[in-house]
Design a protein around this motif. Structure first.
Motif, PDB file in Angstrom:
ATOM      1  N   GLU A 260     -33.445   3.030 -25.569  1.00  0.00           N
ATOM      2  CA  GLU A 260     -32.612   3.239 -26.762  1.00  0.00           C
ATOM      3  C   GLU A 260     -32.166   1.909 -27.359  1.00  0.00           C
ATOM      4  O   GLU A 260     -32.162   1.736 -28.585  1.00  0.00           O
ATOM      5  CB  GLU A 260     -31.396   4.092 -26.418  1.00  0.00           C
ATOM      6  CG  GLU A 260     -31.739   5.540 -26.109  1.00  0.00           C
ATOM      7  CD  GLU A 260     -30.571   6.337 -25.538  1.00  0.00           C
ATOM      8  OE1 GLU A 260     -30.630   7.581 -25.627  1.00  0.00           O
ATOM      9  OE2 GLU A 260     -29.621   5.723 -25.003  1.00  0.00           O
ATOM     10  N   LEU A 261     -31.795   0.963 -26.494  1.00  0.00           N
ATOM     11  CA  LEU A 261     -31.408  -0.367 -26.985  1.00  0.00           C
ATOM     12  C   LEU A 261     -32.590  -1.053 -27.665  1.00  0.00           C
ATOM     13  O   LEU A 261     -32.438  -1.668 -28.732  1.00  0.00           O
ATOM     14  CB  LEU A 261     -30.883  -1.230 -25.841  1.00  0.00           C
ATOM     15  CG  LEU A 261     -29.478  -0.940 -25.348  1.00  0.00           C
ATOM     16  CD1 LEU A 261     -29.216  -1.653 -24.033  1.00  0.00           C
ATOM     17  CD2 LEU A 261     -28.453  -1.356 -26.395  1.00  0.00           C
ATOM     18  N   ALA A 262     -33.770  -0.942 -27.069  1.00  0.00           N
ATOM     19  CA  ALA A 262     -34.970  -1.565 -27.643  1.00  0.00           C
ATOM     20  C   ALA A 262     -35.277  -0.973 -29.015  1.00  0.00           C
ATOM     21  O   ALA A 262     -35.583  -1.716 -29.962  1.00  0.00           O
ATOM     22  CB  ALA A 262     -36.155  -1.382 -26.699  1.00  0.00           C
ATOM     23  N   GLU A 263     -35.192   0.329 -29.118  1.00  0.00           N
ATOM     24  CA  GLU A 263     -35.463   0.988 -30.400  1.00  0.00           C
ATOM     25  C   GLU A 263     -34.414   0.597 -31.436  1.00  0.00           C
ATOM     26  O   GLU A 263     -34.750   0.288 -32.585  1.00  0.00           O
ATOM     27  CB  GLU A 263     -35.477   2.506 -30.206  1.00  0.00           C
ATOM     28  CG  GLU A 263     -35.827   3.281 -31.468  1.00  0.00           C
ATOM     29  CD  GLU A 263     -35.809   4.785 -31.247  1.00  0.00           C
ATOM     30  OE1 GLU A 263     -35.514   5.509 -32.203  1.00  0.00           O
ATOM     31  OE2 GLU A 263     -36.078   5.216 -30.112  1.00  0.00           O
ATOM     32  N   HIS A 264     -33.147   0.587 -31.045  1.00  0.00           N
ATOM     33  CA  HIS A 264     -32.043   0.255 -31.956  1.00  0.00           C
ATOM     34  C   HIS A 264     -32.160  -1.176 -32.490  1.00  0.00           C
ATOM     35  O   HIS A 264     -31.865  -1.432 -33.657  1.00  0.00           O
ATOM     36  CB  HIS A 264     -30.703   0.445 -31.243  1.00  0.00           C
ATOM     37  CG  HIS A 264     -29.510   0.183 -32.092  1.00  0.00           C
ATOM     38  ND1 HIS A 264     -29.093   1.058 -33.068  1.00  0.00           N
ATOM     39  CD2 HIS A 264     -28.641  -0.864 -32.112  1.00  0.00           C
ATOM     40  CE1 HIS A 264     -28.018   0.567 -33.661  1.00  0.00           C
ATOM     41  NE2 HIS A 264     -27.717  -0.604 -33.094  1.00  0.00           N
ATOM     42  N   LEU A 265     -32.609  -2.097 -31.641  1.00  0.00           N
ATOM     43  CA  LEU A 265     -32.686  -3.510 -32.034  1.00  0.00           C
ATOM     44  C   LEU A 265     -34.092  -3.930 -32.472  1.00  0.00           C
ATOM     45  O   LEU A 265     -34.329  -5.104 -32.771  1.00  0.00           O
ATOM     46  CB  LEU A 265     -32.231  -4.400 -30.863  1.00  0.00           C
ATOM     47  CG  LEU A 265     -30.770  -4.260 -30.462  1.00  0.00           C
ATOM     48  CD1 LEU A 265     -30.490  -5.033 -29.178  1.00  0.00           C
ATOM     49  CD2 LEU A 265     -29.863  -4.749 -31.589  1.00  0.00           C
ATOM     50  N   SER A 266     -35.033  -2.983 -32.485  1.00  0.00           N
ATOM     51  CA  SER A 266     -36.432  -3.259 -32.831  1.00  0.00           C
ATOM     52  C   SER A 266     -37.008  -4.373 -31.963  1.00  0.00           C
ATOM     53  O   SER A 266     -37.577  -5.353 -32.448  1.00  0.00           O
ATOM     54  CB  SER A 266     -36.558  -3.635 -34.319  1.00  0.00           C
ATOM     55  OG  SER A 266     -36.055  -2.609 -35.139  1.00  0.00           O
ATOM     56  N   MET A 267     -36.813  -4.216 -30.676  1.00  0.00           N
ATOM     57  CA  MET A 267     -37.333  -5.165 -29.691  1.00  0.00           C
ATOM     58  C   MET A 267     -38.084  -4.384 -28.635  1.00  0.00           C
ATOM     59  O   MET A 267     -37.953  -3.170 -28.559  1.00  0.00           O
ATOM     60  CB  MET A 267     -36.186  -5.934 -29.027  1.00  0.00           C
ATOM     61  CG  MET A 267     -35.304  -6.716 -29.959  1.00  0.00           C
ATOM     62  SD  MET A 267     -33.905  -7.374 -29.046  1.00  0.00           S
ATOM     63  CE  MET A 267     -34.184  -9.096 -29.262  1.00  0.00           C
ATOM     64  N   ASP A 268     -38.849  -5.107 -27.801  1.00  0.00           N
ATOM     65  CA  ASP A 268     -39.494  -4.388 -26.701  1.00  0.00           C
ATOM     66  C   ASP A 268     -38.561  -4.374 -25.491  1.00  0.00           C
ATOM     67  O   ASP A 268     -37.638  -5.178 -25.388  1.00  0.00           O
ATOM     68  CB  ASP A 268     -40.877  -4.971 -26.359  1.00  0.00           C
ATOM     69  CG  ASP A 268     -40.828  -6.402 -25.902  1.00  0.00           C
ATOM     70  OD1 ASP A 268     -40.448  -6.625 -24.738  1.00  0.00           O
ATOM     71  OD2 ASP A 268     -41.182  -7.291 -26.708  1.00  0.00           O
ATOM     72  N   GLU A 269     -38.815  -3.442 -24.597  1.00  0.00           N
ATOM     73  CA  GLU A 269     -37.928  -3.222 -23.446  1.00  0.00           C
ATOM     74  C   GLU A 269     -37.860  -4.434 -22.516  1.00  0.00           C
ATOM     75  O   GLU A 269     -36.832  -4.683 -21.893  1.00  0.00           O
ATOM     76  CB  GLU A 269     -38.369  -1.976 -22.661  1.00  0.00           C
ATOM     77  CG  GLU A 269     -38.076  -0.694 -23.395  1.00  0.00           C
ATOM     78  CD  GLU A 269     -38.376   0.548 -22.570  1.00  0.00           C
ATOM     79  OE1 GLU A 269     -38.024   0.563 -21.357  1.00  0.00           O
ATOM     80  OE2 GLU A 269     -38.952   1.494 -23.130  1.00  0.00           O
ATOM     81  N   ALA A 270     -38.933  -5.189 -22.427  1.00  0.00           N
ATOM     82  CA  ALA A 270     -38.937  -6.375 -21.564  1.00  0.00           C
ATOM     83  C   ALA A 270     -37.904  -7.392 -22.047  1.00  0.00           C
ATOM     84  O   ALA A 270     -37.187  -8.002 -21.241  1.00  0.00           O
ATOM     85  CB  ALA A 270     -40.321  -7.005 -21.529  1.00  0.00           C
ATOM     86  N   GLU A 271     -37.806  -7.558 -23.369  1.00  0.00           N
ATOM     87  CA  GLU A 271     -36.800  -8.472 -23.924  1.00  0.00           C
ATOM     88  C   GLU A 271     -35.385  -7.989 -23.626  1.00  0.00           C
ATOM     89  O   GLU A 271     -34.503  -8.780 -23.313  1.00  0.00           O
ATOM     90  CB  GLU A 271     -36.963  -8.604 -25.439  1.00  0.00           C
ATOM     91  CG  GLU A 271     -38.118  -9.467 -25.878  1.00  0.00           C
ATOM     92  CD  GLU A 271     -38.204  -9.527 -27.388  1.00  0.00           C
ATOM     93  OE1 GLU A 271     -37.870 -10.577 -27.963  1.00  0.00           O
ATOM     94  OE2 GLU A 271     -38.602  -8.498 -27.987  1.00  0.00           O
TER      95      GLU A 271
ATOM     96  N   LYS B 204     -23.002  -5.835 -28.498  1.00  0.00           N
ATOM     97  CA  LYS B 204     -22.617  -5.134 -29.736  1.00  0.00           C
ATOM     98  C   LYS B 204     -23.411  -3.830 -29.879  1.00  0.00           C
ATOM     99  O   LYS B 204     -22.849  -2.779 -30.207  1.00  0.00           O
ATOM    100  CB  LYS B 204     -22.847  -6.033 -30.943  1.00  0.00           C
ATOM    101  CG  LYS B 204     -21.878  -7.191 -31.043  1.00  0.00           C
ATOM    102  CD  LYS B 204     -22.214  -8.093 -32.215  1.00  0.00           C
ATOM    103  CE  LYS B 204     -21.296  -9.304 -32.242  1.00  0.00           C
ATOM    104  NZ  LYS B 204     -21.679 -10.268 -33.278  1.00  0.00           N
ATOM    105  N   ALA B 205     -24.723  -3.900 -29.633  1.00  0.00           N
ATOM    106  CA  ALA B 205     -25.564  -2.705 -29.756  1.00  0.00           C
ATOM    107  C   ALA B 205     -25.169  -1.664 -28.721  1.00  0.00           C
ATOM    108  O   ALA B 205     -25.140  -0.459 -29.018  1.00  0.00           O
ATOM    109  CB  ALA B 205     -27.031  -3.084 -29.598  1.00  0.00           C
TER     110      ALA B 205
END
Length: 191
Positions: A72-83, A55-56
């Motif tokens: 960009e996905l990590a920032e958009h979802l407020s997650m870290d890049e590893a996740e 979805k993101a």
């Protein structure tokens, strides 16, 4: 899904049973396929993360008119890049790729995955031959095994073997010829 709908239906809510049952049944069917349709078992958390990432990704693709980066996905979802990377890898487990698909842009282009990872083992026949010969060599006399070992293990000449064992070079030649004939016959007949 139907049983769950029957168990959870409350007539006091003033909603028809079919209005309540259809989404419940559809949800149970989707949950079943989501939980059992994966090629590799993936934890529920990662399955749900894959849906969130899809979805993101769609949202960011619409916004930027290109595929989003992991950052960009990590920032958009407020997650870290590893996740995010873990979710992307987990998403690949839902379907298995064919070994017969080409590696080029066109599915028939280039070598297939099977071609790239499969190879012919050079020593396979050698290993098979050795295994087939083990019982035949074990059945040879001690002297014949020693002659074979000195000739092919120690790489001595027939004359050197003869000198070492107290036989003539001609006698060693005959022993080797006979023993090698027996081994060849055993390999060819599979006995």
């Amino acid at each position: 899904g139907l049983i769950k709908a029957i168990d959870r239906f409350d007539p006091a809510q003033g909603v028809e049973f079919t209005t309540f049952a259809i989404p419940t049944i559809a949800g149970e069917i989707k949950r079943f396929f989501r939980d059992t349709g994966w090629m590799v078992h993936v934890p529920r958390r990662l399955q749900e993360l894959r849906i969130t990432l899809a979805k993101a990704t769609d949202e960011l693709q619409q916004l930027h008119d290109r595929a989003p980066t992991t950052a960009e996905l990590a920032e958009h979802l407020s997650m870290d890049e590893a996740e995010i990377r873990e979710g992307i890898v987990a998403g690949r487990a839902q379907t298995a790729g064919s070994l017969d698909i080409g590696s080029g842009s066109d599915s028939d282009d280039g070598p297939t995955l099977g071609d790239r990872i499969a190879f012919e083992e050079r020593d396979y026949e050698l290993v098979l031959s050795r295994e087939a010969l083990k019982p035949v060599i074990a059945a040879l006399s001690e002297r014949d095994r020693e002659v074979l070992s000195l000739r092919f293990g120690s790489e001595l000449t027939q004359a050197e073997i003869g000198q070492l064992l107290g036989y003539s070079q001609m006698h060693i030649s005959r022993v080797l010829k006979r023993v090698l004939g027996e081994l060849r016959e055993a390999l060819l007949t599979g006995e």
